[in-house]
Scaffold this motif. Structure first.
Motif, mmCIF file in Angstrom:
data_model
loop_
_atom_site.group_PDB
_atom_site.id
_atom_site.type_symbol
_atom_site.label_atom_id
_atom_site.label_comp_id
_atom_site.label_asym_id
_atom_site.label_seq_id
_atom_site.Cartn_x
_atom_site.Cartn_y
_atom_site.Cartn_z
ATOM 1 N N ASN A 76 34.081 37.808 33.619
ATOM 2 C CA ASN A 76 34.759 37.031 34.659
ATOM 3 C C ASN A 76 35.155 37.920 35.822
ATOM 4 O O ASN A 76 36.230 37.783 36.392
ATOM 5 N N SER A 77 34.300 38.854 36.165
ATOM 6 C CA SER A 77 34.556 39.691 37.333
ATOM 7 C C SER A 77 33.577 39.316 38.431
ATOM 8 O O SER A 77 32.443 38.920 38.172
ATOM 9 N N GLY A 78 34.019 39.437 39.645
ATOM 10 C CA GLY A 78 33.185 39.076 40.783
ATOM 11 C C GLY A 78 34.042 38.905 42.013
ATOM 12 O O GLY A 78 35.242 39.226 42.025
ATOM 13 N N LYS A 113 37.887 34.872 39.819
ATOM 14 C CA LYS A 113 37.348 36.045 39.127
ATOM 15 C C LYS A 113 38.186 37.280 39.467
ATOM 16 O O LYS A 113 38.911 37.301 40.456
ATOM 17 N N TYR A 114 38.077 38.289 38.621
ATOM 18 C CA TYR A 114 38.769 39.545 38.866
ATOM 19 C C TYR A 114 37.878 40.458 39.699
ATOM 20 O O TYR A 114 36.665 40.524 39.497
ATOM 21 N N SER A 115 38.505 41.159 40.622
ATOM 22 C CA SER A 115 37.758 42.086 41.463
ATOM 23 C C SER A 115 37.072 43.139 40.606
ATOM 24 O O SER A 115 37.710 43.758 39.748
ATOM 25 N N PRO A 116 35.775 43.371 40.788
ATOM 26 C CA PRO A 116 35.074 44.408 40.014
ATOM 27 C C PRO A 116 35.725 45.779 40.163
ATOM 28 O O PRO A 116 35.780 46.563 39.209
ATOM 29 N N PHE A 117 36.223 46.070 41.338
ATOM 30 C CA PHE A 117 36.874 47.353 41.549
ATOM 31 C C PHE A 117 38.123 47.473 40.680
ATOM 32 O O PHE A 117 38.385 48.526 40.086
ATOM 33 N N LYS A 175 46.463 42.748 37.826
ATOM 34 C CA LYS A 175 47.050 41.397 37.786
ATOM 35 C C LYS A 175 47.006 40.723 39.155
ATOM 36 O O LYS A 175 46.905 39.499 39.245
ATOM 37 N N GLY A 176 47.090 41.532 40.200
ATOM 38 C CA GLY A 176 47.045 40.953 41.540
ATOM 39 C C GLY A 176 45.662 40.901 42.143
ATOM 40 O O GLY A 176 45.506 40.543 43.312
ATOM 41 N N SER A 177 44.646 41.254 41.350
ATOM 42 C CA SER A 177 43.291 41.345 41.891
ATOM 43 C C SER A 177 42.476 40.075 41.730
ATOM 44 O O SER A 177 41.354 40.001 42.222
#
Length: 709
Positions: A393-395, A400-404, A445-447
């Motif tokens: 769930n990154s993207g 989604k959560y930031s990949p970085f 958490k804030g990404s």
């Protein structure tokens, strides 16, 4: 209230009832003519209960402070104020304070009480619900149980301690609600409203005197009181339940802390609940409708001898605790100082039963743990759990959560686990690992990618019939041949503008939407009626919007901007198209000493350029005013002063131009300058017709260019 105090109220009321108030008060107030409480203000002014603020001002809509209400109560009740104690009851009302004797008298009579911590709360503002509590208590009326029948639409927001008093004050005609059916219990009382309620309070006390009938021969003897009859229904002005008064006038703000029934909440214990959250924990469940703000709570830290505030992200109440979340995580052993001083009674922390929290200043709180290794293990478990939930769930799209951020947290977990398993790791190294992992957790958490925020910028899209305009992704000023997409619609995420790009796809009439360097969506543009407007993809040059040559101002069409993210429509924005074929009209054209000023009925723009070029305008000299025989000026003979979007152009002859046209001693029939708009027009490129500017004989009249010998 005991009968002795009640009789003092009656004595004051009787005194007021015998006064004949003149039309002009002893102290003329020049700002109360429009006040609904004008008569009440003048009555209290004549009785010496209140005063103005000086310079003939009363400030009827101003706020009122706690100490000033103490003055009003003491004067209205005719309390003994000359025998104040030598030692101040409250640390913030010393014997030198202007309200000292009145605060002490009101406190001695049991009408007001401090906020705990030995303070009275000087300078805080009075709320509408607390005004009702104080005046009803001063009347000695039994208000128990009356609050169950309150009909205000916001009755649920009235604090439990104040509901009975508000209902009693309403029944007695002291206050009323707002015209919209609300009471606004936590709203600040205005000075004019306190004056009105105080005047009604004194008159109501007179009614109670008649019902109580104290023995005339022995006025100092205590007598019983009878329950007052419900007064006739009155219609007080809207929102009279708030007022204020100056520091010298009496009247004042109070908050729930002045009531002895709700001022006894024990001081809270303070501790960090996690690396960025402080918890103020009380002994009782708190009222969640009264939440302090960052104006009321201050958290500071020190760097050497320098103290600086820490930013607060949020404040929330849950159960018995107030949770203050900071913007940044704190390292173990960090010491901060917490202060609580409510600036508004409506935001004062209180228990569900109405007990008020004491104020406190610079209480030290340290983020610590007895077992750093155990805390490190706990933080690692939390981080690994979040990474598991983010797997797949990154993207860069919504939800989604930031990949970085995922990569950063993964690296921090690896480092923390290494420290966890290092049997030689010192406490300091473990604490550093905890802090680094907490920081990565906070960033993670804030990404999570937040939803797009899409709004319309342009009110209309202007087109000239038979022409085309490009829509480009790059920023820049709009011209009649090119408009930036950002000047038409705004697409943001977390308040930051998103980037656009061109799409080399002949099948898609759209521009690309970019987040974190990735094309994650598109902005498709289409016409609602292709009879009048068509949209085409120009590839790397953007989009082309073309208007039918036969379109008129009455032709109707819209541009529809469809914003998609990951294939899903996020929002559509519709901008109406307006067809403009009307040429600008010159409304004024004058000549004065070599300067020509031309004003039009709409703004002008340089067609195709940001600034006027010498050739944007051609200037001709008409010796006899006949445009059929123009004498053109060279580009070096004049200058142009104009900025895009202005409706006035100033053309000035240069010294060289004036030399070519020296003053002519004899009148020439109707000489004039002609202004021709080569590359200037309205926003869509409609050029004004040439304009002739007659040269008055009072001005130096230029000759045509002459040959030098």
């Amino acid at each position: 209230m005991n009968n002795k105090i009640l009789f003092k109220v009656m004595t004051t009321a009787a005194l007021l009832s015998t006064l004949a108030f003149p039309v002009s008060a002893a102290t003329e107030l020049n700002d109360i003519n429009g006040s609904y409480a004008k008569d009440a203000i003048n009555e209290l002014l004549q009785a010496g209960i209140i005063n103005g603020k000086g310079d003939g001002k009363f400030d009827p809509t101003g706020k009122i402070s706690r100490q000033d209400l103490a003055i009003i109560l003491a004067k209205s009740l005719n309390l003994e104020t000359q025998s104040a104690p030598a030692t101040a009851t409250f640390t913030d009302v010393p014997a030198t304070h202007y309200s000292y004797q009145f605060v002490e008298a009101a406190a001695k009579a049991g009408l007001i009480k401090g906020q705990g911590d030995g303070k009275f709360g000087t300078g805080q503002n009075l709320s509408r619900q607390d005004m009702a509590v104080l005046f009803v208590r001063a009347l000695g009326v039994d208000a128990a149980g009356k609050g169950t029948d309150l009909k205000f639409s916001d009755a649920g927001q009235i604090a439990d301690y104040a509901k009975d008093a508000v209902a009693a004050a309403l029944e007695l005609g002291l206050i009323s609600g707002n015209t919209n059916g609300t009471f606004n219990p936590a709203g600040n009382a205005e000075r004019q409203a306190v004056a009105l309620v105080a005047s009604k309070f004194i008159k109501k006390a007179e009614e109670l005197k008649n019902e109580a009938s104290p023995p005339a021969e022995n006025p100092d003897k205590e007598s019983g009181t009878t329950q007052p009859q419900t007064p006739a229904t009155t219609t007080p002005p809207a929102n009279p339940g708030s007022t204020g008064s100056s520091s010298s006038s009496g009247g004042g703000t109070t908050n729930p802390g002045t009531d002895p029934d709700y001022s006894e909440l024990a001081a809270p214990s303070l501790a960090f609940s996690d690396s960025k959250t402080l918890a103020f924990t009380y002994s009782e469940t708190l009222d969640t409708t009264h939440v302090p703000t960052t104006d009321d709570i201050r958290i500071t830290s020190k760097d050497g001898d320098q103290s600086f505030p820490l930013s607060i992200r949020s404040i929330a109440i849950e159960g018995k605790s107030v949770f203050v979340k900071l913007e940044r995580t704190q390292a173990l052993d960090t010491e901060v100082e917490a202060s609580y001083q409510p600036l508004d009674s409506g935001r004062a922390i209180r228990s569900a039963s109405g007990k008020l929290s004491p104020v406190f200043s610079n209480k030290q709180v340290v983020y610590r743990t007895d077992d750093p290794l155990a805390l490190l293990s706990k933080v690692i478990d939390e981080a690994q759990g979040l990474l598991s939930s983010a797997e797949g769930n990154s993207g860069n799209t919504t939800g989604k959560y930031s990949p970085f951020a995922v990569e950063s947290l993964s690296g921090a977990v690896i480092t923390a686990v290494e420290v966890q398993h290092d049997t030689l790791a010192t406490k300091e190294r473990i604490k550093e690992a905890i802090h680094s992992l907490n920081q990565a957790l906070d960033e993670f958490k804030g990404s999570m990618i937040q939803p797009l925020e899409i709004s319309q910028v342009a009110g209309e899209f202007l087109l000239k019939p038979g022409t085309a305009t490009k829509i480009v992704p790059a920023e820049g000023n709009n011209t009649y041949t090119k408009q930036s997409l950002k000047n038409l619609i705004r697409v943001q995420r977390n308040g930051e503008d998103q980037l656009f790009t061109t799409v080399n796809n002949s099948e898609a009439v759209s521009l690309g939407l970019v987040t974190n360097g990735e094309v994650i969506g598109s902005i498709e543009v289409r016409s609602s009626d292709e009879q009048w407007v068509t949209v085409n993809n120009l590839g790397s040059e953007g989009l082309s919007v073309s208007a039918n040559a036969s379109a008129t101002e009455q032709s109707g069409a819209d541009l529809i901007f469809t914003v998609r993210e990951a294939g899903t429509i996020a929002k559509e924005v519709i901008i109406p198209v307006r067809f403009d074929a009307q040429k600008p009209t010159v409304t004024s054209a004058t000549y004065d000493s070599g300067v020509m000023t031309v004003t039009l009925d709409e703004p002008l723009y340089n067609i195709g350029y940001e600034a006027p070029l010498p050739g944007s305008i051609r200037v001709n000299y008409l010796l006899t005013g006949d445009p059929a025989h123009p004498i053109p000026l060279d580009l070096t003979d004049f200058t142009i002063a104009h900025r895009n979007g202005e409706d006035t152009i100033v053309i000035a002859l240069t010294d060289e131009g004036m030399m070519k046209f020296p003053p002519f001693p004899l009148p020439v029939p109707v000489p004039a300058f002609q202004i021709v708009f080569n590359q200037m027009g309205d926003f869509v490129g409609n050029k004004p017709e040439p304009v002739n500017i007659p040269i008055p004989f009072s001005n130096p009249v230029p000759l045509p260019p002459y040959e030098q010998d």
